[in-house]
Design an enzyme around this catalytic site. Sequence first.
Site, PDB file in Angstrom:
ATOM      1  N   CYS A 151      -5.321   1.387   6.304  1.00  0.00           N
ATOM      2  CA  CYS A 151      -6.147   0.202   6.585  1.00  0.00           C
ATOM      3  C   CYS A 151      -5.739  -0.419   7.920  1.00  0.00           C
ATOM      4  O   CYS A 151      -4.641  -0.214   8.414  1.00  0.00           O
ATOM      5  CB  CYS A 151      -6.033  -0.810   5.452  1.00  0.00           C
ATOM      6  SG  CYS A 151      -4.427  -1.615   5.367  1.00  0.00           S
TER       7      CYS A 151
ATOM      8  N   ALA B  96     -16.272  11.963 -28.551  1.00  0.00           N
ATOM      9  CA  ALA B  96     -15.698  13.108 -29.233  1.00  0.00           C
ATOM     10  C   ALA B  96     -16.829  13.819 -29.950  1.00  0.00           C
ATOM     11  O   ALA B  96     -17.678  13.172 -30.576  1.00  0.00           O
ATOM     12  CB  ALA B  96     -14.651  12.637 -30.231  1.00  0.00           C
TER      13      ALA B  96
ATOM     14  N   TRP C 202     -12.608  10.817 -38.500  1.00  0.00           N
ATOM     15  CA  TRP C 202     -12.460  10.887 -37.064  1.00  0.00           C
ATOM     16  C   TRP C 202     -12.870  12.262 -36.606  1.00  0.00           C
ATOM     17  O   TRP C 202     -12.530  13.243 -37.244  1.00  0.00           O
ATOM     18  CB  TRP C 202     -11.016  10.620 -36.646  1.00  0.00           C
ATOM     19  CG  TRP C 202     -10.557   9.248 -36.994  1.00  0.00           C
ATOM     20  CD1 TRP C 202      -9.709   8.892 -37.991  1.00  0.00           C
ATOM     21  CD2 TRP C 202     -10.931   8.034 -36.348  1.00  0.00           C
ATOM     22  NE1 TRP C 202      -9.521   7.531 -38.000  1.00  0.00           N
ATOM     23  CE2 TRP C 202     -10.267   6.987 -36.995  1.00  0.00           C
ATOM     24  CE3 TRP C 202     -11.771   7.717 -35.285  1.00  0.00           C
ATOM     25  CZ2 TRP C 202     -10.411   5.652 -36.623  1.00  0.00           C
ATOM     26  CZ3 TRP C 202     -11.914   6.394 -34.911  1.00  0.00           C
ATOM     27  CH2 TRP C 202     -11.230   5.380 -35.583  1.00  0.00           C
TER      28      TRP C 202
ATOM     29  N   GLU D  46       1.281   3.705   2.037  1.00  0.00           N
ATOM     30  CA  GLU D  46       1.999   4.038   3.279  1.00  0.00           C
ATOM     31  C   GLU D  46       3.289   3.219   3.377  1.00  0.00           C
ATOM     32  O   GLU D  46       4.349   3.735   3.729  1.00  0.00           O
ATOM     33  CB  GLU D  46       1.132   3.724   4.509  1.00  0.00           C
ATOM     34  CG  GLU D  46      -0.154   4.532   4.605  1.00  0.00           C
ATOM     35  CD  GLU D  46      -1.317   3.866   3.888  1.00  0.00           C
ATOM     36  OE1 GLU D  46      -1.094   3.223   2.834  1.00  0.00           O
ATOM     37  OE2 GLU D  46      -2.446   3.994   4.366  1.00  0.00           O
TER      38      GLU D  46
ATOM     39  N   THR E  56     -23.261   1.394 -32.464  1.00  0.00           N
ATOM     40  CA  THR E  56     -21.866   1.662 -32.813  1.00  0.00           C
ATOM     41  C   THR E  56     -21.232   0.441 -33.488  1.00  0.00           C
ATOM     42  O   THR E  56     -20.449   0.584 -34.439  1.00  0.00           O
ATOM     43  CB  THR E  56     -21.082   2.068 -31.538  1.00  0.00           C
ATOM     44  OG1 THR E  56     -21.703   3.238 -31.010  1.00  0.00           O
ATOM     45  CG2 THR E  56     -19.627   2.354 -31.832  1.00  0.00           C
TER      46      THR E  56
ATOM     47  N   ARG F 115      -8.153   2.490 -22.508  1.00  0.00           N
ATOM     48  CA  ARG F 115      -8.632   1.109 -22.743  1.00  0.00           C
ATOM     49  C   ARG F 115      -7.707   0.101 -22.085  1.00  0.00           C
ATOM     50  O   ARG F 115      -8.154  -0.951 -21.633  1.00  0.00           O
ATOM     51  CB  ARG F 115      -8.677   0.811 -24.245  1.00  0.00           C
ATOM     52  CG  ARG F 115      -9.825   1.436 -24.970  1.00  0.00           C
ATOM     53  CD  ARG F 115      -9.768   1.024 -26.443  1.00  0.00           C
ATOM     54  NE  ARG F 115     -10.688   1.771 -27.254  1.00  0.00           N
ATOM     55  CZ  ARG F 115     -10.648   1.817 -28.574  1.00  0.00           C
ATOM     56  NH1 ARG F 115      -9.711   1.151 -29.238  1.00  0.00           N
ATOM     57  NH2 ARG F 115     -11.545   2.506 -29.256  1.00  0.00           N
TER      58      ARG F 115
ATOM     59  N   HIS G  90       0.849  -1.195   0.000  1.00  0.00           N
ATOM     60  CA  HIS G  90       0.000   0.000   0.000  1.00  0.00           C
ATOM     61  C   HIS G  90       0.890   1.253   0.000  1.00  0.00           C
ATOM     62  O   HIS G  90       2.105   1.156   0.229  1.00  0.00           O
ATOM     63  CB  HIS G  90      -0.906  -0.013   1.224  1.00  0.00           C
ATOM     64  CG  HIS G  90      -2.002  -1.051   1.139  1.00  0.00           C
ATOM     65  ND1 HIS G  90      -2.986  -1.182   2.080  1.00  0.00           N
ATOM     66  CD2 HIS G  90      -2.264  -1.993   0.196  1.00  0.00           C
ATOM     67  CE1 HIS G  90      -3.802  -2.165   1.734  1.00  0.00           C
ATOM     68  NE2 HIS G  90      -3.385  -2.675   0.593  1.00  0.00           N
TER      69      HIS G  90
ATOM     70  N   GLU H 136     -17.713   3.533 -24.751  1.00  0.00           N
ATOM     71  CA  GLU H 136     -17.415   4.170 -26.040  1.00  0.00           C
ATOM     72  C   GLU H 136     -18.594   3.855 -26.941  1.00  0.00           C
ATOM     73  O   GLU H 136     -18.582   2.857 -27.660  1.00  0.00           O
ATOM     74  CB  GLU H 136     -16.121   3.624 -26.635  1.00  0.00           C
ATOM     75  CG  GLU H 136     -14.892   3.983 -25.827  1.00  0.00           C
ATOM     76  CD  GLU H 136     -13.622   3.679 -26.591  1.00  0.00           C
ATOM     77  OE1 GLU H 136     -13.492   4.126 -27.743  1.00  0.00           O
ATOM     78  OE2 GLU H 136     -12.766   2.975 -26.047  1.00  0.00           O
TER      79      GLU H 136
HETATM   80  N1  LIG Z   1     -17.907  10.532 -31.697  1.00  0.00           N
HETATM   81  C1  LIG Z   1     -17.799   9.533 -30.850  1.00  0.00           C
HETATM   82  O1  LIG Z   1     -17.033   9.600 -29.905  1.00  0.00           O
HETATM   83  C2  LIG Z   1     -18.604   8.295 -31.044  1.00  0.00           C
HETATM   84  C3  LIG Z   1     -18.363   7.187 -30.241  1.00  0.00           C
HETATM   85  C4  LIG Z   1     -19.132   6.044 -30.419  1.00  0.00           C
HETATM   86  C5  LIG Z   1     -20.132   6.065 -31.380  1.00  0.00           C
HETATM   87  N2  LIG Z   1     -20.328   7.145 -32.147  1.00  0.00           N
HETATM   88  C6  LIG Z   1     -21.379   7.147 -33.187  1.00  0.00           C
HETATM   89  O2  LIG Z   1     -22.615   6.903 -32.553  1.00  0.00           O
HETATM   90  C7  LIG Z   1     -23.478   6.309 -33.512  1.00  0.00           C
HETATM   91  C8  LIG Z   1     -24.220   5.134 -32.875  1.00  0.00           C
HETATM   92  O3  LIG Z   1     -24.980   5.606 -31.802  1.00  0.00           O
HETATM   93  P1  LIG Z   1     -26.333   4.885 -31.335  1.00  0.00           P
HETATM   94  O4  LIG Z   1     -26.900   5.758 -30.302  1.00  0.00           O
HETATM   95  O5  LIG Z   1     -27.154   4.561 -32.535  1.00  0.00           O
HETATM   96  O6  LIG Z   1     -25.855   3.510 -30.752  1.00  0.00           O
HETATM   97  P2  LIG Z   1     -25.153   3.032 -29.407  1.00  0.00           P
HETATM   98  O7  LIG Z   1     -25.407   3.952 -28.302  1.00  0.00           O
HETATM   99  O8  LIG Z   1     -23.756   2.672 -29.718  1.00  0.00           O
HETATM  100  O9  LIG Z   1     -25.932   1.670 -29.199  1.00  0.00           O
HETATM  101  C9  LIG Z   1     -27.129   1.532 -28.430  1.00  0.00           C
HETATM  102  C10 LIG Z   1     -28.255   2.099 -29.150  1.00  0.00           C
HETATM  103  O10 LIG Z   1     -28.234   1.657 -30.499  1.00  0.00           O
HETATM  104  C11 LIG Z   1     -29.517   1.865 -31.062  1.00  0.00           C
HETATM  105  N3  LIG Z   1     -29.672   0.772 -31.983  1.00  0.00           N
HETATM  106  C12 LIG Z   1     -29.302   0.870 -33.247  1.00  0.00           C
HETATM  107  N4  LIG Z   1     -29.559  -0.312 -33.847  1.00  0.00           N
HETATM  108  C13 LIG Z   1     -30.060  -1.149 -32.940  1.00  0.00           C
HETATM  109  C14 LIG Z   1     -30.510  -2.498 -32.944  1.00  0.00           C
HETATM  110  N5  LIG Z   1     -30.468  -3.238 -34.065  1.00  0.00           N
HETATM  111  N6  LIG Z   1     -30.972  -3.064 -31.816  1.00  0.00           N
HETATM  112  C15 LIG Z   1     -31.004  -2.342 -30.698  1.00  0.00           C
HETATM  113  N7  LIG Z   1     -30.600  -1.071 -30.624  1.00  0.00           N
HETATM  114  C16 LIG Z   1     -30.135  -0.475 -31.723  1.00  0.00           C
HETATM  115  C17 LIG Z   1     -30.460   1.882 -29.879  1.00  0.00           C
HETATM  116  O11 LIG Z   1     -30.973   3.184 -29.804  1.00  0.00           O
HETATM  117  P3  LIG Z   1     -32.542   3.468 -29.809  1.00  0.00           P
HETATM  118  O12 LIG Z   1     -33.133   2.690 -28.689  1.00  0.00           O
HETATM  119  O13 LIG Z   1     -32.616   4.928 -29.632  1.00  0.00           O
HETATM  120  O14 LIG Z   1     -33.008   3.007 -31.157  1.00  0.00           O
HETATM  121  C18 LIG Z   1     -29.597   1.636 -28.666  1.00  0.00           C
HETATM  122  O15 LIG Z   1     -29.941   2.424 -27.549  1.00  0.00           O
HETATM  123  C19 LIG Z   1     -22.612   5.874 -34.674  1.00  0.00           C
HETATM  124  O16 LIG Z   1     -22.839   6.738 -35.753  1.00  0.00           O
HETATM  125  C20 LIG Z   1     -21.201   6.045 -34.166  1.00  0.00           C
HETATM  126  O17 LIG Z   1     -20.316   6.422 -35.180  1.00  0.00           O
HETATM  127  C21 LIG Z   1     -19.600   8.264 -31.997  1.00  0.00           C
END
Ligand SMILES: NC(=O)c1ccc[n+]([C@@H]2O[C@H](COP(=O)([O-])OP(=O)(O)OC[C@H]3O[C@@H](n4cnc5c(N)ncnc54)[C@H](OP(=O)(O)O)[C@@H]3O)[C@@H](O)[C@H]2O)c1
Length: 362
Positions: free
Chosen positions: A79, A156, A172, A56, A198, A186, A54, A294
Amino acid sequence: MTPDRVRALLDRAVRIAARGHGGVEPNPMVGCVIAHDDATPIAEGFHRVCGGPHAEVDALRAAGARARGATAIVTLEPCAHRGRTGPCADALIEAGIARVYYAVADPNPIAGGGARKLIDAGVPAELIFHAGADELARPFIKRITTKLPWVSAKWAQSIDGAIALSNGDSKWMSCARSRAMVHRERGRVDAVLTGIGTVVEDDPQLTPRGVRVQRLPRRIVFDPDVMTPVEAKILEGDAPATLLVSNALDAAAQRRMALLRGRGATFLPLGPRDSLKDALAALAESGVATILVEAGGGLVGRLLREGLLDEAWVFVAPLLVGDASAQRGARGIDRDVLAAIPRARLLSVRRRGADALLHYRF
Ligand SMILES: NC(=O)c1ccc[n+]([C@@H]2O[C@H](COP(=O)([O-])OP(=O)(O)OC[C@H]3O[C@@H](n4cnc5c(N)ncnc54)[C@H](OP(=O)(O)O)[C@@H]3O)[C@@H](O)[C@H]2O)c1
């Protein structure tokens, strides 16, 4: 030692404690400074790895005989129990430490009571609250008191709050330096959680790459209807992939599950209305103490609605998307009155290459 000097030494102890992130969890990050009565530091130490000494003990080793008569300043109450290492309260007493200041009481019913032990042995031990030390201990306090993992989201976005274009394109948004930071993170967490939206749109691997990997994170997909494609990259590689699925699946979904099982996927059931809390509790039970989210707005919004999101790291990239239907960091929380929306706490603002990095606590 004046409270201001104690706080200044606690600032230092917090900074060094953070070096343990990725090594110590599920234990807390802890830092310790040993100082003379006039606050001149003698030695410092931190908890580096779970199962290792720890903070300490690390600091006492560095101080050697100079610890006798000195003051120990620790971010968390020492502790009182013998785990994989001996009780820190005993180590401080044996080293001849004359006084102890600590910033957060140990919430662990097994390990707590170190301050009492010190006082009983004639070593004054005083709690001096320190906001930074409190933040540092939050993941540990949450795990002990709720048995849930610590959940951090990162996303982002553009200056005008878009995380992706309306067609889903998001590669990106942030600069290479910001993305490298995400890879480092990660490699420090127990699991990376994303949503099916996603997986379908970006087909990410979610593995730490090009960085020192302290722990290989489990990859977890919120995928209630089992829509993850069998060829998805998230199923490739050494880190296990777990899908969080609805607890009432039709026959077609069960067939898809069998195919995904053949690709090494495992499954955890979501709760009623696809709530995530029980699945997160089950993950915590299996050793997942820290989760990096993410995902898109769907999953982030769901975690917020369920009160499961602890913090967010938001990278703001220097571009204006200007698209009214662009995707946002969170959705599904519709309120009529702005005043009804709880405010997050802004913990820090930093520059990362071309981006601003905002750290919020919910
Ligand atoms: N800029 C960044 O940092 C970043 C990071 C990660 C992702 N993204 C972008 O976020 C977008 C995805 O976001 P998201 O909100 O759709 O998804 P998500 O949050 O990654 O995944 C969960 C959501 O996906 C939706 N969904 C889409 N298809 C589905 C399916 N077949 N079954 C169940 N749920 C489904 C549902 O939303 P509903 O209940 O509302 O339908 C669910 O709540 C992408 O375009 C990705 O590129 C950006």
